[in-house]
Design a protein around this motif. Structure first.
Motif, PDB file in Angstrom:
ATOM      1  N   ARG A  42       2.619 -10.128  -3.220  1.00  0.00           N
ATOM      2  CA  ARG A  42       2.029  -9.046  -4.024  1.00  0.00           C
ATOM      3  C   ARG A  42       1.365  -9.615  -5.275  1.00  0.00           C
ATOM      4  O   ARG A  42       0.246  -9.232  -5.631  1.00  0.00           O
ATOM      5  CB  ARG A  42       3.120  -8.041  -4.403  1.00  0.00           C
ATOM      6  N   LEU A 116      -6.812  -3.973  -2.317  1.00  0.00           N
ATOM      7  CA  LEU A 116      -5.431  -4.419  -2.136  1.00  0.00           C
ATOM      8  C   LEU A 116      -4.808  -4.708  -3.498  1.00  0.00           C
ATOM      9  O   LEU A 116      -3.670  -4.306  -3.787  1.00  0.00           O
ATOM     10  CB  LEU A 116      -5.390  -5.667  -1.252  1.00  0.00           C
ATOM     11  N   SER A 117      -5.568  -5.379  -4.341  1.00  0.00           N
ATOM     12  CA  SER A 117      -5.115  -5.675  -5.700  1.00  0.00           C
ATOM     13  C   SER A 117      -4.862  -4.395  -6.482  1.00  0.00           C
ATOM     14  O   SER A 117      -3.822  -4.231  -7.142  1.00  0.00           O
ATOM     15  CB  SER A 117      -6.165  -6.536  -6.410  1.00  0.00           C
ATOM     16  N   GLY A 119      -4.243  -1.406  -5.279  1.00  0.00           N
ATOM     17  CA  GLY A 119      -3.105  -0.694  -4.704  1.00  0.00           C
ATOM     18  C   GLY A 119      -1.775  -1.229  -5.205  1.00  0.00           C
ATOM     19  O   GLY A 119      -0.884  -0.453  -5.577  1.00  0.00           O
ATOM     20  N   TYR A 120      -1.650  -2.551  -5.229  1.00  0.00           N
ATOM     21  CA  TYR A 120      -0.394  -3.130  -5.700  1.00  0.00           C
ATOM     22  C   TYR A 120      -0.229  -2.991  -7.210  1.00  0.00           C
ATOM     23  O   TYR A 120       0.865  -2.729  -7.707  1.00  0.00           O
ATOM     24  CB  TYR A 120      -0.304  -4.598  -5.285  1.00  0.00           C
ATOM     25  N   ALA A 128      -2.840   0.039  -0.800  1.00  0.00           N
ATOM     26  CA  ALA A 128      -2.429  -1.328  -0.474  1.00  0.00           C
ATOM     27  C   ALA A 128      -2.313  -1.516   1.038  1.00  0.00           C
ATOM     28  O   ALA A 128      -2.830  -2.496   1.602  1.00  0.00           O
ATOM     29  CB  ALA A 128      -1.102  -1.656  -1.156  1.00  0.00           C
ATOM     30  N   SER A 131      -5.741  -1.429   2.818  1.00  0.00           N
ATOM     31  CA  SER A 131      -6.501  -2.647   2.560  1.00  0.00           C
ATOM     32  C   SER A 131      -5.963  -3.825   3.368  1.00  0.00           C
ATOM     33  O   SER A 131      -6.725  -4.592   3.970  1.00  0.00           O
ATOM     34  CB  SER A 131      -6.450  -2.981   1.063  1.00  0.00           C
TER      35      SER A 131
END
Length: 226
Positions: A42, A116-117, A119-120, A128, A131
């Protein structure tokens, strides 16, 4: 409703109290070892996406977040399928989604890494997961590990360790075929550690083989300079 950020803070506290990360040789609790590596992945995903986003021109952080959050509804059914269907069926659906989206694969992969970044970083598991699923379906198999972690712990998914192993296995296979590691690339032992922990948690002997929608009208596309 569970917070992955809060979970990773707790894992980090335990790691520090134990004097460092679990290694392949020191695995006692495979679930905890996987949680450490989930949180490490993550961290790398957040940093990689932020680096890409820093090269975008004329787009604010708030606008990036808004666009990434906007594509979550378009992928809702696909993300839900992760908890319900075998990996092959989920990936088939994701590839159909990609074809209907019509964006160039490179551009879509860059966008997925940025989202993704986001989302996390914002604790939005739908973004996340969507993605990570897109990246895996686009052929970046190392990201399949993330789907395994989510299913193993139930962040954004139903808790399905039985489905998680196929996603883990796809990342192991991708790395064995020569894919570049995307999480902690400076640690050559990491993949073996994750593999050993995932196998043990699922009662698989080390070395055994593992058998492994609607158009995206709101899918963001970021122009990323190479």
């Amino acid at each position: 409703t569970r917070s992955l950020a809060s979970h990773c803070n707790q894992v980090s506290l335990l790691t520090n109290s134990y004097g460092g990360f679990v290694t392949e040789a020191s695995i006692q609790d495979p679930r905890f070892a996987l949680n450490e590596q989930f949180c490490l992945a993550r961290t790398y995903a957040v940093a990689a996406g932020e680096k890409l986003a820093s090269g975008l021109r004329g787009v604010s952080v708030a606008e990036i977040e808004e666009q990434c959050n906007g594509f979550a509804p378009a992928m809702r059914d696909l993300v839900a399928s992760v908890s319900l269907k075998p990996q092959a069926e989920v990936l088939q659906g994701a590839r159909s989604f990609i074809l209907e989206a019509g964006a160039p694969p490179e551009q879509l992969a860059g966008t997925a890494k940025i989202c993704l970044s986001v989302g996390y970083r914002t604790d939005n598991m739908d973004v996340a997961l969507g993605s990570a699923l897109l990246l895996t379906a686009l052929g970046e198999g190392a990201y399949g590990e993330l789907l395994g972690h989510h299913l193993n712990e139930g962040f954004g998914t139903t808790k399905r360790p039985d489905l998680a192993l196929a996603w883990y296995q796809s990342s192991f296979d991708a790395l064995e075929r020569g894919a570049e590691p995307v999480f902690s690339p400076g640690n050559p032992e990491r993949s073996a550690l994750v593999q050993k922990a995932a196998y043990r948690l699922n009662g698989v002997e080390d070395g055994d083989a593992v058998n492994s929608v609607q158009p995206a009208s709101t899918l963001p596309t970021f122009n990323i300079d190479n």
